[in-house]
Design a protein around this motif. Structure first.
Motif, short mmCIF file in Angstrom:
data_model
loop_
_atom_site.label_atom_id
_atom_site.label_comp_id
_atom_site.label_asym_id
_atom_site.label_seq_id
_atom_site.Cartn_x
_atom_site.Cartn_y
_atom_site.Cartn_z
N GLY A 99 10.57 6.68 -2.32
CA GLY A 99 9.60 6.29 -3.41
C GLY A 99 8.75 5.43 -3.51
O GLY A 99 7.44 5.55 -3.88
N THR A 100 8.80 4.17 -2.80
CA THR A 100 7.94 3.26 -2.59
C THR A 100 6.52 3.57 -1.77
O THR A 100 5.41 3.21 -2.15
CB THR A 100 8.47 1.79 -2.17
N LEU A 101 6.80 4.47 -0.87
CA LEU A 101 5.96 5.02 -0.01
C LEU A 101 4.58 6.04 -0.88
O LEU A 101 3.64 5.59 -0.71
CB LEU A 101 6.17 5.89 1.12
N VAL A 102 5.72 6.85 -1.50
CA VAL A 102 4.72 7.61 -2.48
C VAL A 102 4.24 6.99 -3.61
O VAL A 102 2.84 7.29 -3.81
CB VAL A 102 5.90 8.75 -3.21
N VAL A 103 4.75 6.10 -4.19
CA VAL A 103 4.18 5.21 -5.25
C VAL A 103 2.99 4.34 -4.78
O VAL A 103 1.98 4.27 -5.35
CB VAL A 103 5.24 4.22 -5.95
N GLY A 104 3.11 3.95 -3.53
CA GLY A 104 2.23 3.02 -2.99
C GLY A 104 0.66 3.77 -2.30
O GLY A 104 -0.06 3.38 -2.73
N ALA A 126 -4.35 0.11 2.66
CA ALA A 126 -3.20 0.88 2.03
C ALA A 126 -2.14 1.33 3.17
O ALA A 126 -1.11 0.86 2.52
CB ALA A 126 -3.74 2.18 1.63
N VAL A 127 -2.52 1.52 4.22
CA VAL A 127 -1.40 1.71 5.30
C VAL A 127 -0.70 0.68 5.51
O VAL A 127 0.39 0.52 5.76
CB VAL A 127 -1.92 2.52 6.43
N GLY A 128 -1.69 -0.64 5.79
CA GLY A 128 -0.78 -1.94 5.89
C GLY A 128 -0.09 -2.13 5.15
O GLY A 128 0.93 -2.92 5.15
N THR A 129 -0.34 -2.11 3.90
CA THR A 129 0.60 -2.71 2.47
C THR A 129 1.87 -1.72 2.42
O THR A 129 2.92 -2.22 2.24
CB THR A 129 -0.36 -2.46 1.24
N THR A 130 1.74 -0.14 2.63
CA THR A 130 2.73 0.60 2.14
C THR A 130 3.67 0.91 3.23
O THR A 130 4.84 1.34 3.17
CB THR A 130 2.20 2.20 1.49
N ILE A 131 3.24 0.58 4.50
CA ILE A 131 4.15 0.99 5.52
C ILE A 131 4.64 -0.31 6.44
O ILE A 131 5.74 -0.78 6.31
CB ILE A 131 3.36 1.75 6.55
N CYS A 132 3.84 -0.90 7.31
CA CYS A 132 4.38 -2.17 8.20
C CYS A 132 3.17 -3.00 8.78
O CYS A 132 3.11 -3.35 9.71
CB CYS A 132 5.21 -1.40 9.24
N GLY A 133 2.48 -3.17 7.71
CA GLY A 133 1.26 -4.36 8.05
C GLY A 133 0.64 -4.09 9.52
O GLY A 133 -0.12 -2.90 9.56
N ALA A 134 0.60 -5.14 10.44
CA ALA A 134 -0.49 -4.76 11.32
C ALA A 134 -0.16 -3.71 12.20
O ALA A 134 -0.84 -3.05 12.62
CB ALA A 134 -0.27 -6.14 12.36
N SER A 135 1.11 -3.20 12.54
CA SER A 135 1.50 -2.11 13.31
C SER A 135 0.74 -1.06 12.56
O SER A 135 0.29 0.00 13.46
CB SER A 135 3.01 -2.06 13.44
N ALA A 308 -14.79 -9.18 -2.38
CA ALA A 308 -13.49 -9.25 -2.86
C ALA A 308 -12.70 -7.95 -3.31
O ALA A 308 -11.39 -8.24 -3.27
CB ALA A 308 -13.69 -10.15 -4.13
N ARG A 309 -13.24 -6.85 -3.24
CA ARG A 309 -12.68 -5.62 -3.87
C ARG A 309 -11.62 -5.22 -2.74
O ARG A 309 -10.21 -4.92 -3.36
CB ARG A 309 -13.47 -4.43 -3.99
N PRO A 310 -11.65 -5.24 -1.46
CA PRO A 310 -10.48 -4.81 -0.69
C PRO A 310 -9.32 -6.02 -0.98
O PRO A 310 -8.06 -5.66 -0.60
CB PRO A 310 -10.94 -4.86 0.69
N LEU A 311 -9.65 -7.10 -0.88
CA LEU A 311 -8.64 -8.24 -1.09
C LEU A 311 -7.97 -7.79 -2.37
O LEU A 311 -6.51 -8.08 -2.42
CB LEU A 311 -9.47 -9.65 -1.44
N LEU A 312 -8.78 -7.61 -3.64
CA LEU A 312 -8.04 -7.55 -4.66
C LEU A 312 -7.15 -6.01 -4.71
O LEU A 312 -6.14 -6.03 -5.14
CB LEU A 312 -9.23 -7.08 -5.87
N LEU A 313 -7.71 -5.34 -3.87
CA LEU A 313 -6.92 -3.85 -3.66
C LEU A 313 -5.66 -4.29 -3.05
O LEU A 313 -4.26 -3.69 -3.36
CB LEU A 313 -7.48 -2.91 -2.81
N GLY A 314 -5.57 -4.97 -2.10
CA GLY A 314 -4.31 -5.36 -1.31
C GLY A 314 -3.57 -6.17 -2.40
O GLY A 314 -2.26 -5.96 -2.15
N GLY A 315 -3.83 -7.09 -3.20
CA GLY A 315 -2.88 -7.52 -4.13
C GLY A 315 -2.54 -7.13 -5.14
O GLY A 315 -1.10 -6.79 -5.55
N LEU A 316 -3.04 -5.88 -5.58
CA LEU A 316 -2.56 -5.11 -6.80
C LEU A 316 -1.50 -4.12 -5.95
O LEU A 316 -0.51 -3.93 -6.65
CB LEU A 316 -3.70 -4.39 -7.20
N LEU A 317 -1.78 -3.69 -4.60
CA LEU A 317 -0.75 -2.76 -4.13
C LEU A 317 0.44 -3.49 -3.84
O LEU A 317 1.65 -2.91 -4.01
CB LEU A 317 -1.15 -2.33 -2.99
N GLY A 318 0.41 -4.74 -3.26
CA GLY A 318 1.41 -5.54 -2.89
C GLY A 318 2.36 -5.55 -4.29
O GLY A 318 3.44 -5.57 -4.35
#
Length: 335
Positions: A99-104, A126-135, A308-318
């Motif tokens: 569910g969180t993967l789909v929502v993300g 998006a992939v870093g936020t929704t799955i597993c960061g650096a990996s 700042a837009r990618p940073l804002l994207l990461g914050g909103l996705l988190g």
């Protein structure tokens, strides 16, 4: 011999930075190895840019570290993800995980479009936020081969919010009255990098830390469909624009196939237990080498250019992941 001499300075620099940052990162799990190696690389890159000719000397080796070592690290990562041992946790937490993967993914598409973030940066964040960061960013980078400055910015974005999550999640979990396993599930699905998941779990309790890491490993298996989906997307885009589409083999990148095979091998118990931990350590070190090499391309000027837009994207996705994970946990009876 000439090739080796050309690559040696950059490879040695990345290896030294990763080796120096690894023990410090482990001693400071709230910060973590990825943040320190990326930061060390950024500092080294700043020094290199000020020294005339130095950047040209190390750049070939750093480029090889960014590109070639990714696949090796990801394959070794699979040896720490035994399919059989994580299936039971996967079944118990499937609704929350999926569910969180789909929502993300949906949120990344919608918010990325609203903020007009470029395709590469939005995908990496998006992939870093929704799955597993650096990996996950490393895996996506190996498939997409995006501009390295965007990779560095995406990694920096992810780690900023990982550190914030370590500080915010444990007190929130206590205020919400979450059990050890419930907090572990929340941390494992809503916090991105393994070191940050572990740090938040340790702060909350030993039981939470153990369960959070298992959930995190299950979530990391999404790297396989992620890479295949990105490859198929590239092929469709190439077909639409008339660019070469590549062979059928390219739809299934070798490192993805080997990653899955490594996970199956780990599940079958073929590897002696004495090798599992050392191989996992080597994988983590290789990822640190890659992050150090990527960090050398990070600079304040380039961050200003990215905006700042990618940073804002990461914050909103988190934020979306944290809230949706809790909502799904309440619906499924986890809390």
């Amino acid at each position: 011999m000439n090739r080796a001499r050309t690559l040696a300075p950059g490879l040695l620099l990345a290896a030294l930075l990763a080796t120096a940052a690894t023990p410090v990162g482990r001693a400071l799990p709230m910060v973590g190895v990825p943040v320190l190696t990326l930061g060390a690389g950024a500092v080294a890159g700043t020094v290199l840019r000020r020294a005339r000719g130095a950047e040209r000397v190390v750049d070939p080796g750093l480029e090889v570290a960014r590109q070639r070592l990714l696949g090796v690290a990801i394959v070794l990562l699979g040896l720490g993800l035994p399919v059989g041992s994580v299936l039971s946790v996967g079944r118990e937490t499937a609704i929350v995980l999926l569910g969180t993967l789909v929502v993300g993914a949906v949120a990344a598409f919608v918010v990325g479009r609203m903020l007009a973030v470029d395709r590469e940066s939005a995908t990496l964040v998006a992939v870093g936020t929704t799955i597993c960061g650096a990996s996950a960013i490393a895996a996506a980078t190996a498939v997409l081969r995006p501009d390295r400055q965007r990779v560095a910015y995406a990694l920096g974005t992810i780690f900023v919010f990982n550190v914030a999550a370590v500080l915010i999640y444990p007190p929130l979990g206590r205020a919400l009255g979450l059990s050890q396993e419930a907090f572990g599930l929340w941390a494992g699905t809503a916090i991105n990098d393994t070191s940050s998941v572990l740090a938040a779990g340790v702060v909350f309790g030993a039981g939470a830390a153990h369960f959070a890491v298992i959930v995190k490993l299950v979530r990391s298996l999404a790297i396989v469909p992620l890479c295949l989906g990105l490859h198929l997307g590239r092929r469709r885009l190439a077909a639409a624009t008339g660019a070469p589409t590549g062979s059928l083999r390219q739809v299934f990148p070798l490192f993805v196939v080997l990653f899955l095979a490594a996970s199956l091998i780990a599940g079958l118990g073929i590897l002696p237990p004495s090798l599992t931990q050392p191989l996992s350590a080597v994988s983590g070190w290789l990822i640190a080498v890659v992050l150090a090499a990527i960090g050398t391309s990070l600079s304040v000027a380039r961050l200003r250019t990215a905006g700042a837009r990618p940073l804002l994207l990461g914050g909103l996705l988190g934020l979306v992941l944290g809230v949706s994970s809790l909502a799904l946990m309440y619906v499924t009876g986890w809390c």
